[in-house]
Design a protein around this motif. Structure first.
Motif, PDB file in Angstrom:
ATOM      1  N   LYS A   2       0.838  -1.195   0.000  1.00 54.86           N
ATOM      2  CA  LYS A   2       0.000   0.000   0.000  1.00 54.86           C
ATOM      3  C   LYS A   2       0.874   1.247   0.000  1.00 54.86           C
ATOM      4  O   LYS A   2       1.801   1.374   0.798  1.00 54.86           O
ATOM      5  CB  LYS A   2      -0.899  -0.010   1.234  1.00 54.86           C
ATOM      6  CG  LYS A   2      -1.858   1.139   1.286  1.00 54.86           C
ATOM      7  CD  LYS A   2      -2.731   1.063   2.517  1.00 54.86           C
ATOM      8  CE  LYS A   2      -3.609   2.286   2.595  1.00 54.86           C
ATOM      9  NZ  LYS A   2      -4.378   2.327   3.817  1.00 54.86           N
ATOM     10  N   GLN A   3       0.551   2.189  -0.912  1.00 54.78           N
ATOM     11  CA  GLN A   3       1.306   3.428  -0.976  1.00 54.78           C
ATOM     12  C   GLN A   3       0.806   4.381   0.108  1.00 54.78           C
ATOM     13  O   GLN A   3      -0.401   4.537   0.300  1.00 54.78           O
ATOM     14  CB  GLN A   3       1.150   4.068  -2.349  1.00 54.78           C
ATOM     15  CG  GLN A   3       2.034   5.274  -2.532  1.00 54.78           C
ATOM     16  CD  GLN A   3       1.954   5.825  -3.943  1.00 54.78           C
ATOM     17  OE1 GLN A   3       1.188   5.354  -4.769  1.00 54.78           O
ATOM     18  NE2 GLN A   3       2.752   6.824  -4.216  1.00 54.78           N
ATOM     19  N   ARG A   4       1.744   5.018   0.805  1.00 55.03           N
ATOM     20  CA  ARG A   4       1.388   5.942   1.875  1.00 55.03           C
ATOM     21  C   ARG A   4       0.913   7.264   1.303  1.00 55.03           C
ATOM     22  O   ARG A   4       1.414   7.735   0.287  1.00 55.03           O
ATOM     23  CB  ARG A   4       2.593   6.177   2.772  1.00 55.03           C
ATOM     24  CG  ARG A   4       2.977   4.921   3.547  1.00 55.03           C
ATOM     25  CD  ARG A   4       4.154   5.157   4.431  1.00 55.03           C
ATOM     26  NE  ARG A   4       3.843   6.226   5.386  1.00 55.03           N
ATOM     27  CZ  ARG A   4       4.569   6.486   6.441  1.00 55.03           C
ATOM     28  NH1 ARG A   4       5.647   5.797   6.696  1.00 55.03           N
ATOM     29  NH2 ARG A   4       4.251   7.464   7.258  1.00 55.03           N
ATOM     30  N   LYS A   5      -0.056   7.862   1.965  1.00 51.16           N
ATOM     31  CA  LYS A   5      -0.573   9.163   1.558  1.00 51.16           C
ATOM     32  C   LYS A   5       0.386  10.283   1.937  1.00 51.16           C
ATOM     33  O   LYS A   5       0.528  11.256   1.211  1.00 51.16           O
ATOM     34  CB  LYS A   5      -1.942   9.406   2.196  1.00 51.16           C
ATOM     35  CG  LYS A   5      -2.553  10.738   1.839  1.00 51.16           C
ATOM     36  CD  LYS A   5      -3.913  10.925   2.455  1.00 51.16           C
ATOM     37  CE  LYS A   5      -4.465  12.301   2.095  1.00 51.16           C
ATOM     38  NZ  LYS A   5      -5.783  12.533   2.641  1.00 51.16           N
ATOM     39  N   TYR A   6       1.032  10.136   3.073  1.00 51.33           N
ATOM     40  CA  TYR A   6       1.902  11.191   3.595  1.00 51.33           C
ATOM     41  C   TYR A   6       3.368  10.804   3.474  1.00 51.33           C
ATOM     42  O   TYR A   6       3.729   9.643   3.621  1.00 51.33           O
ATOM     43  CB  TYR A   6       1.561  11.475   5.066  1.00 51.33           C
ATOM     44  CG  TYR A   6       0.114  11.866   5.261  1.00 51.33           C
ATOM     45  CD1 TYR A   6      -0.365  13.057   4.740  1.00 51.33           C
ATOM     46  CD2 TYR A   6      -0.763  11.046   5.942  1.00 51.33           C
ATOM     47  CE1 TYR A   6      -1.693  13.419   4.898  1.00 51.33           C
ATOM     48  CE2 TYR A   6      -2.093  11.399   6.112  1.00 51.33           C
ATOM     49  CZ  TYR A   6      -2.547  12.600   5.586  1.00 51.33           C
ATOM     50  OH  TYR A   6      -3.859  12.959   5.751  1.00 51.33           O
TER      51      TYR A   6
END
Length: 112
Positions: A2-6
């Motif tokens: 999962k790619q992090r938003k921050y």
């Protein structure tokens, strides 16, 4: 994966309280629990619509608690949650820095 938003904690904090109005709303609610009309008077220049939108976002992020009293006339109060108070603990030094340099910052703003 999962790619992090921050990209960092600062990025996350600015996202949750970013914009012109949220910091001011959090500041005043850090002082006391307020009804909508009292909060609107304290946050000078904010429209009713914008205050409603900002409060909804702050409530959705878990920073602000909205208490509705079922009475006539209706009564709604806003206060900081524990999560909101923890953010204010982090923002207090920033506010102190602003107070310390207020004259300089105002002169810079009027020069531009």
């Amino acid at each position: 994966m999962k790619q992090r938003k921050y990209t960092c904690g600062f990025d996350a904090a600015i996202d949750v309280m970013g914009g012109k109005w949220k910091g001011l709303i959090l500041f005043w609610l850090g002082e006391e629990t307020l009804r909508f009309s009292a909060l609107r008077r304290k946050v000078e220049g904010i429209s009713e619509r914008m205050l409603i939108l900002q409060l909804r976002e702050l409530e959705a992020s878990g920073l602000v608690h909205r208490e509705v009293y079922h009475q006539v006339p209706p009564k709604v109060e806003y206060s900081l949650t524990d999560f909101g108070r923890s953010l204010m603990t982090a923002l207090t030094p920033l506010g102190e820095w602003g107070e310390e340099h207020l004259e300089r910052l105002e002169s810079l703003a009027s020069a531009s």
